[in-house]
Scaffold this motif. Structure first.
Motif, short mmCIF file in Angstrom:
data_model
loop_
_atom_site.label_atom_id
_atom_site.label_comp_id
_atom_site.label_asym_id
_atom_site.label_seq_id
_atom_site.Cartn_x
_atom_site.Cartn_y
_atom_site.Cartn_z
N PHE A 25 0.83 -1.20 0.00
CA PHE A 25 0.00 0.00 0.00
C PHE A 25 0.86 1.25 0.00
N VAL A 26 1.87 1.28 0.85
CA VAL A 26 2.75 2.45 0.93
C VAL A 26 3.54 2.61 -0.37
N GLU A 27 3.99 1.49 -0.95
CA GLU A 27 4.73 1.56 -2.21
C GLU A 27 3.84 2.11 -3.32
N ARG A 28 2.62 1.64 -3.41
CA ARG A 28 1.69 2.12 -4.45
C ARG A 28 1.30 3.57 -4.20
N ALA A 29 1.15 3.95 -2.95
CA ALA A 29 0.83 5.34 -2.63
C ALA A 29 1.97 6.26 -3.05
N ASP A 30 3.20 5.80 -2.90
CA ASP A 30 4.36 6.58 -3.33
C ASP A 30 4.34 6.77 -4.85
N VAL A 31 4.02 5.71 -5.58
CA VAL A 31 3.93 5.81 -7.05
C VAL A 31 2.83 6.79 -7.44
N LEU A 32 1.68 6.71 -6.77
CA LEU A 32 0.59 7.63 -7.07
C LEU A 32 0.95 9.07 -6.74
#
Length: 182
Positions: A25-32
């Motif tokens: 979740f944190v990794e995808r939030a960083d990409v977003l």
């Protein structure tokens, strides 16, 4: 002890899957967040380009109108001396309506840009380590069943909090706390 080992392994699967989902979740939030930042920069550049092109169009329309008026004046002076005079006149009403349309369009673009101005800093979701309890005792690890069943007190799974941050120093809000269930 074997019942405890079974309970431990089933709870461990739940806790590890929650831990892995938090990391994803944190990794995808960083990409977003990076995508949003890129889109904001690109939107600002395109807005600037739109303003420049709008000004260029207005200049071209004014130049076209001046040319029409100049051509109309030359044709009027030529009517008496030329054998064939073309029926031509400058379209004043069309020019005024075009100018009005351009101003309305520019005003709408400005209103949309001002109304939808996003915050300059995009909040980021970070994982922050959380201290949950004391360090496991050395005696616990010496129990034979703990060593054979590889039972640990979740020392290999970090306990984290999801934190929403505006920048590196200012913490905004804690989203959730993931504490292992024992």
């Amino acid at each position: 002890m074997s019942v405890m080992a079974d309970v431990y392994s089933s709870r461990r699967r739940v806790i590890v899957s929650r831990y892995v989902s938090e990391l994803k979740f944190v990794e995808r939030a960083d990409v977003l967040t990076r995508n949003l930042t890129f889109l904001r920069k690109q939107s600002a550049a395109l807005a600037q380009k739109l303003n420049d092109l709008s000004g260029h169009v207005e200049e071209q329309v004014e130049e076209l109108y001046r040319t029409e008026v100049d051509l109309d004046m030359k044709l009027r002076t030529c009517r008496g001396t030329c054998r064939v005079a073309l029926p031509f006149s400058a379209d004043h009403h069309g020019f005024e309506s075009l100018q009005t349309d351009l101003k309305v369009t520019a005003q709408r673009v400005r209103q949309k840009h001002e109304a939808a101005a996003p915050p300059m800093k995009t909040p980021q979701i970070k994982l922050q380590p959380s201290d949950v309890g004391p360090v496991p005792s050395v005696e616990y690890r010496t129990i034979p069943a703990v060593r054979t069943e590889l039972l640990n007190l979740f020392e290999d799974v970090g306990v984290n909090q999801l934190v929403l941050e505006l920048n590196e120093s200012a913490e905004l809000h804690t989203l959730s706390s993931a504490e292992p269930e024992t």
